[in-house]
Structures are given as structure tokens and as C-alpha cells.
Scaffold this active site. Structure first.
Site, PDB file in Angstrom:
ATOM      1  CG  ASP A   1       1.218   8.394 -16.370  1.00 24.35           C
ATOM      2  OD1 ASP A   1       1.337   7.308 -16.911  1.00 24.35           O
ATOM      3  OD2 ASP A   1       2.184   9.143 -16.099  1.00 24.35           O
TER       4      ASP A   1
ATOM      5  CD  GLU B   1       0.881   7.371 -11.473  1.00 22.67           C
ATOM      6  OE1 GLU B   1       1.626   6.385 -11.316  1.00 22.67           O
ATOM      7  OE2 GLU B   1       1.257   8.540 -11.298  1.00 22.67           O
TER       8      GLU B   1
ATOM      9  CD  GLU C   1       4.299   6.740 -18.252  1.00 14.44           C
ATOM     10  OE1 GLU C   1       5.438   6.290 -18.513  1.00 14.44           O
ATOM     11  OE2 GLU C   1       3.876   6.918 -17.112  1.00 14.44           O
TER      12      GLU C   1
END
Ligand SMILES: *[C@@H]1O[C@H](CO)[C@@H](O)[C@H](O)[C@H]1NC(C)=O
Ligand SMILES: *[C@@H]1O[C@H](CO)[C@@H](O)[C@H](O)[C@H]1NC(C)=O
Length: 300
Positions: A103, A105, A101
Site C-alpha cells: 500500500d 496511502e 497487499e
């Protein structure tokens, strides 16, 4: 006859006939349909998606296909005003047992207080590589481009073309690298009241709902999509070698993108000295006073 055949091929091979690949060719709604709003059209080049969050549900979309290597980006304009408790995301993730993953955010804040951009990298299920920065602009005032440049040597997290983070291939240090699992693109807005803002002390103010974040300029044209397998698109060794050789033939998988340029090194140093809020590489207590080995390499 010829015309209808041509039309048929144009429909099946949109790109080959010069038509613009649109949002719906590459993405689908993931959750919160009632808070998902699409407008514009690919022909006009003004496609836009608004993701809303209310007390019932957030919303999100997801790519139809997973990608292995490329430059993948979109423009995002974050929730303005009091966005405390909200989390807006743009990330990539595999569907495999050995989870990977990448990310972005965005942690909302009260009016006038700065957003935090948290990035993270999971390789073979191991994450806990959070970095948090403030941005050098107001991300709610306008659209800004957030992207990932991903090749066999490195993964760059980029904001408006500027590198804010690098994850090098450090397989030689025993750290798994993201070079064989394609990842889907995901976006979402969700309620992070218990966690996001000032350590969870400032929850979302639901009298202001729905909170809305806007997405545009969905760019996957310089990336290798794995489309040959049926869903969920577990990549075969052939897919991996196809995307590897596509990377070898593309700008994103070639010099000067196989190593940091001097400008990128300078940008990372600028980020480190001005915008870092939290860096797992300096959180010695968390790692029992042992710095994760990749940290020595991932800050220039
Ligand atoms: C919100 O604003 C406060 C005060 O400026 C700041 O300490 C904090 O880092 C900001 N961001 C988040 C997500 O809490
Ligand atoms: C931290 O490191 C010390 C010394 O190497 C070791 O004795 C201890 O068990 C470690 N603690 C954890 C939580 O890993």
C-alpha cells in the site's frame, strides 16, 4: 487481405506493432463512475485520470490483470488546499485467501500542513506493518512518481526513484514472502474522516468537495501480467513459473536490483532520520515488547 490481417494482428497485439498501450488496455473503473474523469490519449502520451470524492462517494480504478514481479508505477498529484479527512491510494492486492497487499496511502491534511504517506505490507493475510513518513516535497504542487520494484529477493517502495522502504524476502525467518500470488493494481480516493487526519479529529470539510487527485504515466510495461486465466485470474503454477523466469530475464529481477545498493541504503537512512512519523518496528507496546523479526533486516 494482407493489410487487414496485419491490422487484425496489430489490434490483438498492440505492443508488438509498436502502438502505445493505453490506460484502457490495462485498467477499468472500480467504483464512483460519476467522480471518475479520463482525458488525453495514449498516442499523445498525455493520459490523465482525475479521481473525485464528494459526500456521496469516492472513486477508483483497478488493473484488468494481476501482476507478479516487476516495476509498477504511476504519477500522482494529490488534493491541494484543505484535504483533511481524505485518503488517496495506490496499492496492489491479491484476490486470494492468503491475502497479500502493498500500500501507498496518502493521508490529507489542513491547508499548509503536511500529508502523511503511509505504507503497509500484507503477506499471507498478516499486515500491521504500517510505516508513516512525511514527504520532502509538496505532493499537491506537482506530479510525483510512486512505484514498487518487486522481485524474488525484495520489494522496494519508491518515490521519484528514491527508496523509502524495503521488504526483504525473509522466508528464512518464517515470514511469508509475496512470490507466488499475482496482485492487481488499485487506486482510490475515499473518506477517511474518522481516521486519517490528526487521528481522526479533523474530518473532511464537505463545502470544499469534490476533492480531486490526478493520476498519470501508468507504467506496467516492466512487469509480468497474468493474462492466461479467465477472471479472477487465479495463477496456475505455470503462470508463476512464467513470471519467475520473466523476472530472471528482466532488469527488475537481476543485479543490481536483487539487493540494496549503497545509494539506496543511504536513502533509507536519510528517510529514517528525517521523515519517519510512525514505524511499526519501533512500536514495542503494540507487539508486546517483541520486535517483529523482519524489522532487524528491513532497516539497513
Ligand atoms: C497534519 O498536520 C499536523 C500538524 O502539522 C501533523 O501533526 C500531522 O502529522 C499531519 N498529518 C496528518 C495526516 O495528520
Ligand atoms: C505479552 O508477553 C507476556 C510475557 O511473555 C505474556 O505473559 C503476555 O500474555 C503477552 N500478552 C499478549 C497480549 O500477548
Amino acid at each position: 487481405m494482407k493489410n487487414s490481417l496485419l491490422a487484425f494482428f496489430c489490434v490483438s497485439l498492440l505492443l508488438a506493432c509498436g502502438a502505445q498501450a493505453g490506460f484502457w488496455d490495462s485498467y477499468e473503473v472500480l467504483f464512483g463512475q460519476q467522480n471518475f474523469q479520463y482525458s488525453g490519449s495514449p498516442d499523445q502520451g498525455n493520459e490523465n485520470v482525475q479521481l473525485g470524492l464528494d459526500q456521496l462517494t469516492g472513486s477508483g480504478f483497478k488493473s484488468k490483470y494481476p501482476y507478479l514481479f516487476g516495476y509498477l508505477s504511476m504519477k500522482i498529484k494529490l488534493v491541494g488546499g484543505n484535504s483533511a479527512g481524505t485518503v488517496t491510494s495506490f496499492y496492489m492486492a491479491s484476490v486470494y485467501e492468503k491475502w497479500s497487499e502493498l500500500d501507498f496511502e496518502f493521508l490529507g491534511n489542513t491547508s499548509g500542513a503536511p500529508y502523511i504517506l503511509q505504507t503497509n505490507v500484507f503477506s499471507e493475510g498478516v499486515g500491521q506493518r504500517e510505516q508513516r513518513i512525511y514527504l520532502w516535497f509538496d505532493p499537491t504542487a506537482d506530479y510525483h512518481e510512486y512505484g514498487v520494484l518487486w522481485n524474488k529477493n525484495l520489494i522496494l517502495f519508491m518515490v521519484d526513484g528514491k527508496v523509502i522502504r524495503v521488504f526483504h524476502n525473509t522466508q528464512y525467518l518464517g515470514i511469508p514472502y509475496l512470490n507466488y500470488q499475482p496482485m492487481f493494481i488499485y487506486t482510490s480516493i475515499w473518506d477517511g474522516s474518522t481516521w486519517a487526519t490528526c487521528g481522526g479529529t479533523v474530518p473532511a470539510d464537505w463545502s470544499l468537495a469534490p476533492f480531486k487527485a490526478s493520476y498519470s504515466n501508468f507504467n506496467t510495461k516492466d512487469a509480468c501480467a497474468v493474462t492466461t486465466e479467465p477472471p479472477p485470474y487465479y495463477a496456475t503454477p505455470e503462470d508463476v513459473s512464467l513470471c519467475s523466469s520473466q523476472a530472471d530475464q528482466s532488469w527488475y529481477g537481476n543485479d543490481p536490483n536483487l539487493a540494496l545498493t549503497q545509494t539506496q541504503i543511504d536513502d533509507l537512512r536519510w528517510i529514517k532520520s528525517n521523515y519517519i512519523v510512525y514505524d511499526y518496528c519501533t512500536d514495542l507496546e503494540r507487539y508486546n515488547w517483541t520486535v517483529p523479526p523482519e524489522c532487524a533486516v528491513n532497516w539497513p
